[in-house]
Design a protein around this motif. Structure first.
Motif, short mmCIF file in Angstrom:
data_model
loop_
_atom_site.label_atom_id
_atom_site.label_comp_id
_atom_site.label_asym_id
_atom_site.label_seq_id
_atom_site.Cartn_x
_atom_site.Cartn_y
_atom_site.Cartn_z
N PHE A 275 1.02 -1.03 -0.13
CA PHE A 275 0.17 -0.39 0.10
C PHE A 275 0.58 1.22 -0.12
N ARG A 276 2.47 1.27 0.07
CA ARG A 276 3.24 1.87 0.26
C ARG A 276 4.32 2.34 -0.25
N ASN A 277 5.20 3.12 -1.58
CA ASN A 277 6.41 2.87 -2.15
C ASN A 277 6.91 4.70 -1.89
N GLY A 278 7.80 4.43 -0.99
CA GLY A 278 8.08 6.20 -0.33
C GLY A 278 7.09 6.55 -0.21
N ASN A 279 7.28 7.89 -0.81
CA ASN A 279 6.17 8.47 0.40
C ASN A 279 4.52 9.34 -1.02
#
Ligand SMILES: Cc1cc2nc3c(=O)[nH]c(=O)nc-3n(C[C@H](O)[C@H](O)[C@H](O)COP(=O)(O)OP(=O)(O)OC[C@H]3O[C@@H](n4cnc5c(N)ncnc54)[C@H](O)[C@@H]3O)c2cc1C
Length: 509
Positions: A275-279
């Motif tokens: 549900f996330r990659n970096g920002n």
């Protein structure tokens, strides 16, 4: 180039709630949507208690309830004959101020949210599509395309991918979207009609090779039907009302006066690998899609939005450590996976066409369900599960301790007040706070004052006891109403260490 703290791609219910919570928390957002105008079709219809509790925090629960229909019972039919009714009004425990399912169509939800945002000076930028983005040490640089075809660069610290099932954000962060698609084609129809079902309540009718769900809509004899398309019509293009399975409709003697909206859809069951990659974050249908059983889709997207919103607000406005954002994915993906698995099982069972499945559905279920729902404990379990009030984050890094029956990570249980105020009233600040039910142990008030967090002290009584709380224990409540820390020994050093770790201090004054 315009800079935003958060660029939100997609103004469905997920993006709108995220924008509203962030804006109310003082975070600067831009919210863009590739569609030229707001949706005008109802789509999701059931709004659950947990989300009404979030709407209460946002100050809009009462308006939502006024615009929808409180559904307090469900009815079961077998081959057109009523076999049971499940009332929610006599659970003998007050779980929530919103002990019902609210029937409120998705377009009405979106309208309400957009009105609220506009009131705060934030307009959805329509006909504006997120085309691509890059990440750097400073955040996000996104390319937006206007209706004219003109490209615009937008810089933001964070990007929220609320851009639905075909999410550009998901594709670009390169995460998988494993799962599958069911064979059946379903229809949704909003119409004015009458028949043997109960108006104003939820109805589910089972038939040998068919099922029909009926939800109340605002207005005289207005309902939403969800059912299946006749197998022989499934390959047709431009399916119409004439193509729906007629068995259950005939048995329930449904007479249609006016068809207001008709649409068909295939059901998928998928959860993104991350549900996330970096920002960049994924929320709502961009991260998970599943069958409509239980009416969980829109509700889960809104839950994602609230979970991420307070964390981003804490990092941006209150200097909380960025590690707080690491808790978003594990908290929400765990629930999404459980949800997709459970709705998948239920959906497969309801739609299975084998002789054995049909026999069980027609002979066992209509006897078993009314019997089971005769037990208040089963009705409570059903309500707690479907309404999403049972969601917990016990496994989260943010959750420490236990007191009474409440473990850190549980939703703060509702304690009705004698004088009109309850223990949810203070949650409208959308800030960390401390709760004590009984007497304040030595040192706790000083600690809260020093840190600038509000301490709420409630009298100890039966209502708090029934809710599972412990007398004189301390509960540190997250801005989204979940218990972060729970303890019985008033060890101020331990509580201070928790507050230090998550940046819960002075700035919350
Ligand atoms: C016919 C139908 C019936 C349904 N019935 C139910 C139901 O009964 N119960 C239930 O729980 N759920 C139901 N759903 C699912 C429910 O509608 C979704 O779960 C819900 O809409 C998810 O909200 P969201 O904001 O995450 O995504 P969406 O509502 O899909 O919103 C995404 C938004 O992003 C915009 N967008 C997409 N790409 C871009 C881009 N690149 N740039 C900018 N904007 C972009 C889109 O225009 C859209 O406005 C139904 C869906 C359909 C289609």
């Amino acid at each position: 180039m315009q800079h935003a703290d958060v660029l939100i791609a997609g103004a469905g219910p997920t993006g709108l709630v995220l924008a509203l919570w962030l804006t109310k928390s003082g975070v600067k957002v831009r919210i863009v949507d590739k569609a030229g105008k707001a949706g005008t079709t109802s789509r999701a219809i059931v709004f659950h208690a947990r989300n009404l509790e979030f709407y209460h925090q946002l100050g809009i629960a009462e308006i939502a309830v006024e615009r929808g229909i409180k559904t307090i019972a469900g009815n079961f039919f077998k081959r057109g004959k009523k076999v049971g009714r499940v009332p929610l009004s006599d659970l003998q425990i007050n779980f929530t101020p919103y002990q019902f399912f609210l029937a409120l169509a998705q377009d009405k939800q979106e309208e309400l949210l957009e009105q609220q945002l506009a009131g705060l000076g934030v307009m959805v930028e329509r006909s504006t599509e997120l085309v691509s983005f890059e990440q750097s040490a400073n955040g996000i640089r996104a390319q937006l395309r206007r209706a004219s075809g003109e490209l615009e660069q937008c810089e933001a610290t964070y990007l929220a991918g609320c851009d639905g099932a075909h999410s550009v954000v998901r594709k670009q962060i390169g995460t998988g979207f494993p799962g599958g698609t069911y064979e059946e084609t379903f229809y949704v129809a909003d119409l004015k009609c009458r028949g043997l079902f109960v108006q104003g309540e939820f109805n589910i009718a089972l038939d040998d090779a068919d099922f029909l769900a009926i939800f109340p809509l605002k207005g005289d004899e207005q309902v939403r039907l969800v059912g299946t398309i006749r197998p022989e019509a499934m390959k047709k293009e431009n399916l119409q009302w004439e193509d729906v399975s007629e068995g259950v409709i005939k048995r329930l003697q449904i007479e249609v006066e006016k068809l207001n909206w008709f649409s068909t859809y295939r059901v998928h069951h998928r959860v993104a690998t991350h549900f996330r990659n970096g920002n960049a974050f994924l929320l709502g249908d961009a991260g998970h899609i599943h069958s409509p059983i239980g009416g969980q889709g829109m509700n889960t997207g809104i839950g994602d939005a609230v979970n991420l919103a307070w964390k981003i607000a804490a990092v941006i406005k209150d200097k909380a450590p960025a590690a707080l954002l690491d808790t978003y994915e594990p908290e929400r993906i765990a629930f999404a996976r459980r949800l997709v698995a459970s709705t998948d099982n239920a959906f497969t069972f309801v739609t299975a066409r084998s002789a054995f499945a049909t026999w069980v559905r027609m002979n066992i279920v209509p006897v078993l369900l009314p019997w089971l729902f005769g037990f208040v404990s089963v009705r409570r379990l059903l309500f707690r599960t479907i309404s999403q009030i049972a969601i917990n984050y016990r496994q989260s890094d943010l959750s420490i301790g236990a007191a009474g029956k409440i473990r850190a990570g549980d939703r703060l249980p509702w304690v009705p007040g004698d004088t009109g105020t309850d223990n949810f009233t203070g949650l409208t600040t959308m800030k960390w706070q401390a709760h004590i039910y009984g007497n304040t142990p030595v040192g706790i008030r000083e600690l809260c004052d020093k840190r600038g967090i509000k301490l709420h002290v409630f009298p100890w009584g039966n209502a708090a006891k029934e809710a599972g709380l412990q007398e004189n224990a301390i509960y540190i409540i997250r801005p989204d109403g979940y218990v972060g820390f729970a303890g019985t020994d008033a060890d101020t050093a331990k509580i201070a260490a928790y507050m230090d770790k998550w940046g819960i201090c002075l700035s919350y004054k």
